[in-house]
Motif scaffolding. Structure first.
Motif, PDB file in Angstrom:
ATOM      1  N   GLU A 126      41.414  43.545  91.021  1.00  0.00           N
ATOM      2  CA  GLU A 126      41.935  44.887  91.301  1.00  0.00           C
ATOM      3  C   GLU A 126      42.434  45.557  90.010  1.00  0.00           C
ATOM      4  O   GLU A 126      42.112  46.719  89.740  1.00  0.00           O
ATOM      5  CB  GLU A 126      43.098  44.772  92.294  1.00  0.00           C
ATOM      6  N   LEU A 127      43.174  44.819  89.214  1.00  0.00           N
ATOM      7  CA  LEU A 127      43.806  45.411  88.026  1.00  0.00           C
ATOM      8  C   LEU A 127      42.773  45.818  86.974  1.00  0.00           C
ATOM      9  O   LEU A 127      42.907  46.866  86.332  1.00  0.00           O
ATOM     10  CB  LEU A 127      44.811  44.427  87.421  1.00  0.00           C
ATOM     11  N   GLN A 141      39.914  46.990  87.284  1.00  0.00           N
ATOM     12  CA  GLN A 141      39.187  48.233  87.607  1.00  0.00           C
ATOM     13  C   GLN A 141      39.979  49.479  87.238  1.00  0.00           C
ATOM     14  O   GLN A 141      39.437  50.573  87.194  1.00  0.00           O
ATOM     15  CB  GLN A 141      38.933  48.299  89.116  1.00  0.00           C
ATOM     16  N   LEU A 142      41.275  49.322  87.032  1.00  0.00           N
ATOM     17  CA  LEU A 142      42.125  50.491  86.816  1.00  0.00           C
ATOM     18  C   LEU A 142      42.116  50.920  85.356  1.00  0.00           C
ATOM     19  O   LEU A 142      41.966  50.079  84.455  1.00  0.00           O
ATOM     20  CB  LEU A 142      43.571  50.154  87.210  1.00  0.00           C
ATOM     21  N   GLU A 172      47.261  52.874  84.065  1.00  0.00           N
ATOM     22  CA  GLU A 172      47.766  52.599  85.422  1.00  0.00           C
ATOM     23  C   GLU A 172      47.980  51.115  85.687  1.00  0.00           C
ATOM     24  O   GLU A 172      48.624  50.735  86.657  1.00  0.00           O
ATOM     25  CB  GLU A 172      46.758  53.121  86.465  1.00  0.00           C
ATOM     26  N   ARG A 173      47.389  50.309  84.824  1.00  0.00           N
ATOM     27  CA  ARG A 173      47.371  48.869  85.098  1.00  0.00           C
ATOM     28  C   ARG A 173      48.775  48.261  85.157  1.00  0.00           C
ATOM     29  O   ARG A 173      49.092  47.480  86.051  1.00  0.00           O
ATOM     30  CB  ARG A 173      46.540  48.185  84.011  1.00  0.00           C
ATOM     31  N   ARG A 219      50.632  49.225  88.374  1.00  0.00           N
ATOM     32  CA  ARG A 219      50.123  48.519  89.564  1.00  0.00           C
ATOM     33  C   ARG A 219      50.562  47.045  89.510  1.00  0.00           C
ATOM     34  O   ARG A 219      50.927  46.461  90.530  1.00  0.00           O
ATOM     35  CB  ARG A 219      48.590  48.623  89.613  1.00  0.00           C
TER      36      ARG A 219
END
Ligand code: ZN
Length: 223
Positions: free
Chosen positions: A133-134, A136-137, A141-142, A145
């Motif tokens: 998930e991380l 892809q950001l 933003e990582r 999140r």
């Protein structure tokens, strides 16, 4: 005037004011403490709970460390949880993270063998668990999140702990929630996490960590 002189001068003024405005108040709270909240937050100087939630003295039992970690191998964390739950019977446990956390950024950017690096390995475990998930950001933003995922993971660590499980088993009220704070607007945001019982927790745990029936039993599972 130095910072220390200012601190002491402020304290004298505060002590005088509170005793004048509310005689007997300090004596009353000196006798006992019955906090409503165990607060597990980051050591960051901008996110102290007293200003954020405005409760009076004696309401919040506080544990803070870099990146608001509840480490299951840390005697300090365990002692705080045990004392708060078993002795003080604190009914609410709040894990509070914050956006822009230096500890979270450091965990993303580098690793090493200094004490703070070793401490932040616990955030790196979280990063690795959610790497799909991380990654892809966008980089900007990582970290934020990961700060949210870190709060979730620390809430999970608390709910899995024997101290909480035993409290729930004996019917003690203990609500565990996760929140995150944004210094830009001063607002706390709840992360959709609230566990009030073993059933609450197990329902969530089964949904988010489904296990094939033939594999390792829960107690032996390594994540
Ligand atoms: Zn922080």
């Amino acid at each position: 005037m130095s910072s220390i002189e200012k601190m002491l001068a402020y304290n004298r003024q505060w002590s005088e004011q509170i005793r004048q405005e509310n005689p007997g108040y300090l004596e009353t709270i000196a006798a006992d403490q019955q906090p409503e909240i165990l607060w597990i937050g980051c050591s960051d100087s901008r996110v102290g709970p007293d200003q954020l939630i405005g409760l009076p003295m004696g309401s919040i039992f506080v544990h803070r460390n870099v990146a608001n970690i509840f480490a299951t191998n840390d005697l300090n964390c365990l002692a705080v949880l045990e004392y708060a739950v078993d002795e003080l019977k604190v009914p609410n446990i709040v894990v509070c993270g914050h956006y822009g956390c230096g500890g979270i950024k450091a965990a993303l950017e580098h690793s090493g063998v200094q004490p703070v690096d070793l401490w932040l390995d616990q955030v790196r475990f979280v990063r690795n668990r959610y790497s799909a998930e991380l990654d892809q950001l966008p980089i900007a933003e990582r970290a934020n999140r990961l700060a949210e995922r870190n709060v979730e993971s620390q809430v999970y660590n608390i709910c899995r702990n024997t101290i909480i499980r035993e409290a729930w088993k004996r019917g003690q009220e203990v609500n565990v929630i996760g929140v995150i704070y944004d210094i830009h607007d001063g607002l706390l945001k709840q992360l959709g996490l609230e566990f009030r019982s073993q059933q609450d927790w197990e329902r969530h745990d089964r949904r988010t960590h489904p296990r094939p029936s033939h594999t390792t039993p829960h107690m032996l599972r390594v994540e």
